[in-house]
Design a protein around this motif. Structure first.
Motif, PDB file in Angstrom:
ATOM      1  N   VAL A  17       0.862  -1.186   0.000  1.00 55.55           N
ATOM      2  CA  VAL A  17       0.000   0.000   0.000  1.00 55.55           C
ATOM      3  C   VAL A  17       0.895   1.232   0.000  1.00 55.55           C
ATOM      4  CG1 VAL A  17      -1.759   1.298   1.254  1.00 55.55           C
ATOM      5  CG2 VAL A  17      -1.820  -1.213   1.244  1.00 55.55           C
ATOM      6  N   ALA A  18       0.617   2.173  -0.880  1.00 55.65           N
ATOM      7  CA  ALA A  18       1.420   3.393  -0.954  1.00 55.65           C
ATOM      8  C   ALA A  18       1.270   4.196   0.334  1.00 55.65           C
ATOM      9  CB  ALA A  18       1.004   4.226  -2.156  1.00 55.65           C
ATOM     10  N   LYS A  19       2.396   4.745   0.830  1.00 55.89           N
ATOM     11  CA  LYS A  19       2.379   5.543   2.050  1.00 55.89           C
ATOM     12  C   LYS A  19       3.050   6.882   1.806  1.00 55.89           C
ATOM     13  CE  LYS A  19       2.510   1.553   5.183  1.00 55.89           C
ATOM     14  NZ  LYS A  19       3.255   0.875   6.285  1.00 55.89           N
ATOM     15  N   ASP A  20       2.430   7.933   2.367  1.00 56.00           N
ATOM     16  CA  ASP A  20       2.991   9.286   2.275  1.00 56.00           C
ATOM     17  C   ASP A  20       3.222   9.718   0.835  1.00 56.00           C
ATOM     18  OD1 ASP A  20       3.047   9.343   5.076  1.00 56.00           O
ATOM     19  OD2 ASP A  20       5.046   8.430   5.121  1.00 56.00           O
ATOM     20  N   GLY A  21       2.365   9.248  -0.065  1.00 57.02           N
ATOM     21  CA  GLY A  21       2.464   9.661  -1.461  1.00 57.02           C
ATOM     22  C   GLY A  21       3.534   8.957  -2.256  1.00 57.02           C
ATOM     23  N   ALA A  22       4.317   8.095  -1.607  1.00 53.91           N
ATOM     24  CA  ALA A  22       5.376   7.381  -2.326  1.00 53.91           C
ATOM     25  C   ALA A  22       4.800   6.171  -3.048  1.00 53.91           C
ATOM     26  CB  ALA A  22       6.462   6.930  -1.343  1.00 53.91           C
ATOM     27  N   GLU A  23       5.375   5.854  -4.207  1.00 50.93           N
ATOM     28  CA  GLU A  23       4.902   4.719  -4.988  1.00 50.93           C
ATOM     29  C   GLU A  23       5.317   3.413  -4.327  1.00 50.93           C
ATOM     30  OE1 GLU A  23       5.298   2.784  -9.495  1.00 50.93           O
ATOM     31  OE2 GLU A  23       6.379   4.610  -8.949  1.00 50.93           O
ATOM     32  N   ALA A  24       4.363   2.488  -4.190  1.00 52.04           N
ATOM     33  CA  ALA A  24       4.665   1.185  -3.612  1.00 52.04           C
ATOM     34  C   ALA A  24       5.461   0.348  -4.602  1.00 52.04           C
ATOM     35  CB  ALA A  24       3.374   0.470  -3.229  1.00 52.04           C
TER      36      ALA A  24
END
Length: 222
Positions: free
Chosen positions: A160-167
């Motif tokens: 799941v992507a977190k803080d806008g970063a790509e998973a």
């Protein structure tokens, strides 16, 4: 045409092409889910697109996990030549009402196992489910998937992507705001961004080419 103008034109075109190719590659590298008719409260066809990201091994197995917090009363799996399909039913942690039906158990995984060669290196295939009813008041549904290769490697598409970063290995996710076509659906919002950046790079490159090739005299007269 002066040599420097020809070199500049070639560089601009090459750079624009690389931007577009890079965007397309990043958008197509993941296992994705899409639907031509998914709407909250209705039935839908889910299409899982599975690429084999390998030069020398094939995809031989796909396990798709269905949401337990929003279970489906109906799950129909596509029957494909060269693949065996199995549906696993489990007891739910708590009863869930789906439309007029209260579910205490539901299909939680669907597995396709190759009985032949599977998905060859650098190719892809699609696997479909017919499900319903889709939940209402939910923006998106996640379908974690395990992809097994012929050498035994298993890639888990469940991040799941977190803080806008790509998973790195994003879980296939279906948006439910409106009907979604296979082209528009993606597992990661960065796919859409990549397409926009790719198109923008091409436009900028072409504009640069046009201005770069203007005759010197025409510029001096302005």
């Amino acid at each position: 045409m002066p040599k420097r103008f020809a070199l500049r034109a070639g560089a601009i075109v090459a750079a624009s092409a690389l931007v577009v190719i890079g965007a397309a590659s990043s958008a197509s590298a993941h296992v994705t889910v899409s639907s031509p008719d998914a709407k909250p409260g209705g039935y839908a066809k889910l299409v899982f697109r599975v690429p084999t990201e390998s030069d020398n091994t094939s995809t031989t197995k796909l396990v798709v996990s269905l949401p337990k917090d929003h279970p489906f009363a109906h799950v129909g799996a596509q029957v494909k030549d060269g693949w065996k399909v199995e549906k696993k039913e489990e007891k739910l942690p708590a009863a869930v009402k789906v439309g007029d039906v209260t579910l205490t158990k539901a299909i939680t995984t669907v597995t396709w196992t190759a009985t032949a060669a599977g998905i060859p290196p650098n190719d892809f295939d699609e696997f479909s489910l017919s499900v319903g009813k889709l939940p209402e008041g939910v923006d998106a549904l996640s379908f974690p998937a395990d992809q097994t290769y012929s050498d035994g490697e298993v890639v888990k598409w469940a991040d799941v992507a977190k803080d806008g970063a790509e998973a790195e290995h994003p879980a296939p996710t279906l948006k439910l705001a409106a009907a979604i076509t296979p082209v528009a659906a993606s597992t990661d919002s960065s796919d859409t961004l990549a397409r926009w950046l790719g198109g923008g790079g091409l436009v900028v490159g072409l504009l640069g080419l046009a201005f770069g090739l203007r005759p010197r005299r025409a510029v001096e007269k302005q």
